[in-house]
Design a protein around this motif. Structure first.
Motif, PDB file in Angstrom:
ATOM      1  N   LYS A   1     151.902  61.208  12.389  1.00  0.00           N
ATOM      2  CA  LYS A   1     152.345  62.124  13.294  1.00  0.00           C
ATOM      3  C   LYS A   1     151.449  61.793  14.539  1.00  0.00           C
ATOM      4  O   LYS A   1     151.971  61.999  15.714  1.00  0.00           O
ATOM      5  CB  LYS A   1     152.421  63.435  12.740  1.00  0.00           C
ATOM      6  CG  LYS A   1     153.520  63.713  11.946  1.00  0.00           C
ATOM      7  CD  LYS A   1     153.363  65.328  11.576  1.00  0.00           C
ATOM      8  CE  LYS A   1     154.464  65.384  10.121  1.00  0.00           C
ATOM      9  NZ  LYS A   1     154.058  66.851   9.751  1.00  0.00           N
TER      10      LYS A   1
ATOM     11  N   LYS B   1     152.241  60.581  18.585  1.00  0.00           N
ATOM     12  CA  LYS B   1     152.248  61.296  19.663  1.00  0.00           C
ATOM     13  C   LYS B   1     151.048  60.548  20.699  1.00  0.00           C
ATOM     14  O   LYS B   1     151.326  60.785  21.868  1.00  0.00           O
ATOM     15  CB  LYS B   1     151.796  62.864  19.476  1.00  0.00           C
ATOM     16  CG  LYS B   1     152.484  63.713  18.558  1.00  0.00           C
ATOM     17  CD  LYS B   1     151.642  65.018  18.134  1.00  0.00           C
ATOM     18  CE  LYS B   1     152.641  66.098  17.667  1.00  0.00           C
ATOM     19  NZ  LYS B   1     152.129  67.280  17.335  1.00  0.00           N
ATOM     20  N   ARG B   2     150.159  60.011  20.216  1.00  0.00           N
ATOM     21  CA  ARG B   2     149.158  59.483  20.852  1.00  0.00           C
ATOM     22  C   ARG B   2     149.672  58.175  21.688  1.00  0.00           C
ATOM     23  O   ARG B   2     149.593  57.980  22.997  1.00  0.00           O
ATOM     24  CB  ARG B   2     147.829  58.964  20.255  1.00  0.00           C
ATOM     25  CG  ARG B   2     146.616  58.659  21.043  1.00  0.00           C
ATOM     26  CD  ARG B   2     145.468  58.446  20.461  1.00  0.00           C
ATOM     27  NE  ARG B   2     145.453  57.053  19.736  1.00  0.00           N
ATOM     28  CZ  ARG B   2     145.059  56.570  18.499  1.00  0.00           C
ATOM     29  NH1 ARG B   2     144.683  57.530  17.516  1.00  0.00           N
ATOM     30  NH2 ARG B   2     145.247  55.368  18.042  1.00  0.00           N
TER      31      ARG B   2
ATOM     32  N   ARG C   1     152.025  59.293  24.363  1.00  0.00           N
ATOM     33  CA  ARG C   1     151.142  59.682  25.708  1.00  0.00           C
ATOM     34  C   ARG C   1     150.531  58.407  26.304  1.00  0.00           C
ATOM     35  O   ARG C   1     150.485  58.743  27.464  1.00  0.00           O
ATOM     36  CB  ARG C   1     150.076  60.674  25.147  1.00  0.00           C
ATOM     37  CG  ARG C   1     149.122  61.501  26.093  1.00  0.00           C
ATOM     38  CD  ARG C   1     148.313  62.508  25.594  1.00  0.00           C
ATOM     39  NE  ARG C   1     147.263  61.680  24.639  1.00  0.00           N
ATOM     40  CZ  ARG C   1     147.306  61.860  23.627  1.00  0.00           C
ATOM     41  NH1 ARG C   1     148.013  62.715  22.922  1.00  0.00           N
ATOM     42  NH2 ARG C   1     146.039  61.386  22.691  1.00  0.00           N
TER      43      ARG C   1
END
Length: 466
Positions: A107, A111-112, A115
């Motif tokens: 997860k 997300k990283r 981003r």
């Protein structure tokens, strides 16, 4: 009869050894690779169909010995997993924690990457999930020490105390194939003499073959008296500087042994009474398993417990179970001792404590366990001035201390002493479960000391048990 070396050969983790006889296949250990350079092997297809394996024999509950079991089961293995009862209990805790961390890491990476607008060359997903762990848990078959079980036609196994962690085993496998009979001794991880909590490792008088670990095969440990002195010095120096002691620790055995020594140092008034946090849900659960199995304690530990000096419960010790309890630690004023996993800093809550403490010269990062090549812990121990944690570069300003003698693994001389219990030379000793140089150094030294036939196998090697 033959054995295939499918992991932990010329490296430390990913222990997997496949024994074949009478048309049956028995896998001894089913570990996860933890070194970065070998991590891709965790995703590789197993060399034989998992459904063709009749049983798994598990030496103990460390992740590098049991951590691939859910993947094996997910891919088709449906047979029994034989283990000592404490090992089965601990392994299920370890595997559930491993699955949870993998899910969380996936997860976080997703997300990283979103981003940073990065694309991963591989799908970002856990190797297995908590549901996969739950699905394989019913396959565990609990055993007692020194009780022989027939695991397949003509293949019998007996588990003996290895003295490494609670429930750890050395496994003697006896094979009958027609008129031929062979005994193969799997050392698992060999414990040390006169260590806290557990009884000493079992010795054997005869076997045809030995698979012997070599994690510390070219090193000799400090004695346990100097361990306490070194621990007290690290704590007192840090308190004087006004900092925290951050201890990456394996959840099973090492954390409990640390609590044992800390309790003794407090009773002897050699360290001040500090807030001490065992910040690892897995270590907390593992400690409960330790409490359930006093029949595995050595005489000194029994005496401690009988006199109400449990190292698992003393003033100032807090067990951090929830993430909120873990996050609250950084708000504490004054010095504290923080014990958290993972022991090699490859995941878990220790990474958050490193983020909060490693760039402050008042603090100490204290290593009390083996750090495999390629792990974050190894890079810190070897003196890297900048490290990457959670995608960001952190400067290493904290004092870094390593206490070598804490290891639960026998060193070179202790391994030699254990092997010399054999009254006659085995046909061959296979040296496994060690870094390449360490395994080769130990094999050479063992041959010089005994004249025995000794070999360091290659990954994937097959050997006939003639």
């Amino acid at each position: 009869m033959q054995i295939s070396f499918l992991g932990a050969v010329q490296n430390v983790t990913g222990s997997r050894h496949l024994l074949e006889a009478n048309g049956s296949r028995i896998l001894i250990d089913c570990g996860l690779y933890q070194e970065r350079q070998f991590a891709e092997r965790n995703w590789d297809k197993f060399p034989v169909e998992p459904s063709s394996i009749d049983a798994v024999l598990l030496t103990h509950a460390h992740l590098d010995h049991c951590g691939w079991l859910p993947k094996l089961a997910k891919d088709g293995f449906g047979g029994p997993i034989y283990a000592i009862d404490a090992t089965a209990e601990l392994a299920q805790i370890v595997l559930m924690d491993s699955a949870y961390l993998q899910e969380e890491d996936a997860k976080f990476k997703l997300k990283r990457h979103a981003r940073e607008k990065r694309k991963s060359p591989h799908p970002v997903a856990p190797l297995y999930t908590q549901e996969d762990v739950e699905a394989c848990c019913p396959q565990f078959k609990k055993l007692d020490y020194e009780k022989t079980v027939e695991v397949a036609k003509g293949i019998r196994a007996t588990f003996y105390n290895a003295g490494h962690i609670l429930g750890s085993s050395m496994i003697m496998v006896e094979i009958s194939e027609g008129a031929e009979k062979r005994k193969v001794l799997f050392s698992g991880d060999v414990g040390r003499l006169n260590r806290p909590i557990l009884e000493d490792p079992t010795r054997f008088s005869d076997t045809d073959y030995v698979l012997c670990e070599s994690t510390y095969g070219n090193r000799v440990h400090e004695d346990h008296v100097s361990i306490k002195d070194a621990l007290a010095k690290a704590i007192n120096d840090t308190v004087e500087a006004g900092g925290n002691v951050i201890i990456p620790s394996f959840a099973i055995e090492r954390s409990q042994e640390l609590l044992y020594y800390l309790n003794e140092l407090l009773m002897e008034k050699k360290i001040p009474r500090l807030p001490t946090f065992l910040d690892s849900p897995m270590a907390v659960k593992a400690t409960e398993v330790f409490k359930k199995h006093p029949e595995m304690y050595d005489a000194e530990m029994v005496d401690h417990m009988n006199n109400h000096h449990s190292p698992f419960d003393y003033p100032g010790l807090s067990m951090s179970r929830t993430s909120d309890e873990s996050k609250a630690i950084k708000e504490l004023n004054g010095s504290a001792i923080i014990i958290a996993g993972s022991g090699m800093c490859t995941g878990g809550r220790i990474k958050h404590h490193l983020v909060n403490n490693i760039s402050d010269a008042k603090n100490t990062v204290l290593f009390v366990g083996y750090q495999a090549i390629g792990t974050l812990g190894r890079r810190i121990v070897e003196g890297e001035k900048e490290i990457r944690i959670h995608g960001e570069i952190r400067k290493v300003k904290a004092r870094v201390v390593k206490i070598q003698g804490f290891s639960g693994h026998a060193d070179r001389d202790e391994l030699i002493g254990w092997l010399k219990g054999l009254k006659k030379a085995p046909r061959k000793v296979f040296v496994v479960h060690g870094e390449s140089d360490g395994s080769k150094d130990f094999a050479r030294y063992l041959h010089e000391q005994t004249g025995w036939s000794v070999e360091v196998p290659q990954f994937g090697q097959k050997e006939k048990l003639r």
